[in-house]
Design a protein around this motif. Sequence first.
Motif, PDB file in Angstrom:
ATOM      1  N   ASP A 109      -1.992   2.112  -4.152  1.00  0.00           N
ATOM      2  CA  ASP A 109      -2.385   3.499  -3.923  1.00  0.00           C
ATOM      3  C   ASP A 109      -2.233   3.964  -2.488  1.00  0.00           C
ATOM      4  O   ASP A 109      -2.527   5.122  -2.179  1.00  0.00           O
TER       5      ASP A 109
ATOM      6  N   LYS B 127       5.086  14.020   0.030  1.00  0.00           N
ATOM      7  CA  LYS B 127       4.680  14.035  -1.372  1.00  0.00           C
ATOM      8  C   LYS B 127       3.330  13.351  -1.561  1.00  0.00           C
ATOM      9  O   LYS B 127       2.808  13.295  -2.670  1.00  0.00           O
ATOM     10  N   ARG B 128       2.782  12.809  -0.474  1.00  0.00           N
ATOM     11  CA  ARG B 128       1.463  12.196  -0.484  1.00  0.00           C
ATOM     12  C   ARG B 128       0.609  12.838   0.606  1.00  0.00           C
ATOM     13  O   ARG B 128       1.132  13.529   1.478  1.00  0.00           O
ATOM     14  N   HIS B 129      -0.705  12.592   0.545  1.00  0.00           N
ATOM     15  CA  HIS B 129      -1.554  12.935   1.681  1.00  0.00           C
ATOM     16  C   HIS B 129      -1.271  11.899   2.772  1.00  0.00           C
ATOM     17  O   HIS B 129      -1.329  10.692   2.498  1.00  0.00           O
TER      18      HIS B 129
ATOM     19  N   ASN C 272      -0.401  16.784   0.844  1.00  0.00           N
ATOM     20  CA  ASN C 272       0.822  16.682   0.042  1.00  0.00           C
ATOM     21  C   ASN C 272       1.333  18.066  -0.356  1.00  0.00           C
ATOM     22  O   ASN C 272       0.561  18.972  -0.670  1.00  0.00           O
TER      23      ASN C 272
ATOM     24  N   ALA D  44      -0.253   6.759   3.916  1.00  0.00           N
ATOM     25  CA  ALA D  44       0.094   7.726   2.868  1.00  0.00           C
ATOM     26  C   ALA D  44      -0.665   7.397   1.586  1.00  0.00           C
ATOM     27  O   ALA D  44      -0.511   6.315   1.017  1.00  0.00           O
TER      28      ALA D  44
ATOM     29  N   ASN E  40      -1.845   8.182  -2.389  1.00  0.00           N
ATOM     30  CA  ASN E  40      -1.466   8.787  -3.659  1.00  0.00           C
ATOM     31  C   ASN E  40      -2.520   9.829  -4.043  1.00  0.00           C
ATOM     32  O   ASN E  40      -3.696   9.499  -4.180  1.00  0.00           O
TER      33      ASN E  40
END
Length: 309
Positions: free
Chosen positions: A36, A55-57, A92, A114, A116
């Motif tokens: 994760d 595409k992730r935090h 994200n 990063a 999820n």
Amino acid sequence: MKYPHSIPLRRTNEEVLAGDARCRMVLSSAATKWKDILVEEHHLPSIELADVTYKRHVVVINIGHSAIWESKKEGRFRRVFKARGAISFFLNHQPFSGRLKVARGVLANVLLLALNPVFVSRVADGLGLDSDGIELVERQGSTDPTLHHIGMALRAGVETGVALDPMYGEALSTALVVHLLREHGASVLGQRRQYGGLPRDKLARAVEYIRDQLDTDLTVSGIAQAVYMSPYHFTRLFKESTGQSPYQYVVDARVRKAKELLTTGKFTISEVAHHVGFVDQSHLTRHFKRVFGLTPKKLLSGRRPEIVI
């Protein structure tokens, strides 16, 4: 060493941004069993980015020389001095533009964490929050000793090989998300406090599950599921009951089982390490010495029968 690039920047049309040849990734958790969170360390020159997203935090920690970050958002220009330890947080799919400026001949050294978004929602659910209503807040250049501490612990895990243990990454990434929700969310967490630790039957079941699964890739979520609890609440109550986090308890349980097997004289140190779930012999040795004050080799040499002439 070359690492797979696992935290790419993308343009708003989802096109992956071509890498700058001057940028170097010097560490990555991409090859670990962490599910994760991805951890990367980058060396960067002065660069400019326009309308890009993750595409992730992504938490970015400056772990090197100070730098300047100039950005523009919603028509407002901002110039931030990023000293060593400064934190930035990018959400994200939220476009941003900026210019990183470092001194001539110097490379910025940054650590990227990063997360999820699905994992973030799962942790929020475990806290009793409405995951659909989660609103994290972007940060630029602020300091956060807790985030810095967690980030450096994750980096150390990759460097030392502890990263191969999924529980290590899971525990730290959960702590990271809880801290982000608490300190960088739009609302304050209002969790219900439960005192007294785990109920006796759940604690016994958790301990039994751990002992039965020592040779597997144990995870906090797996143990929590065995006692029908969310990972966050299980971790907190387990520590109240035992004085140790689930990760610490599992490592010590593996060490104790290793000593038991070694004293039988039937297995090599390497075989024992495998039987109790350690990555390798050196992983076992490091924790064995911490718990018992001597190495497995010392233990075995002290048990060899003397030869009488």
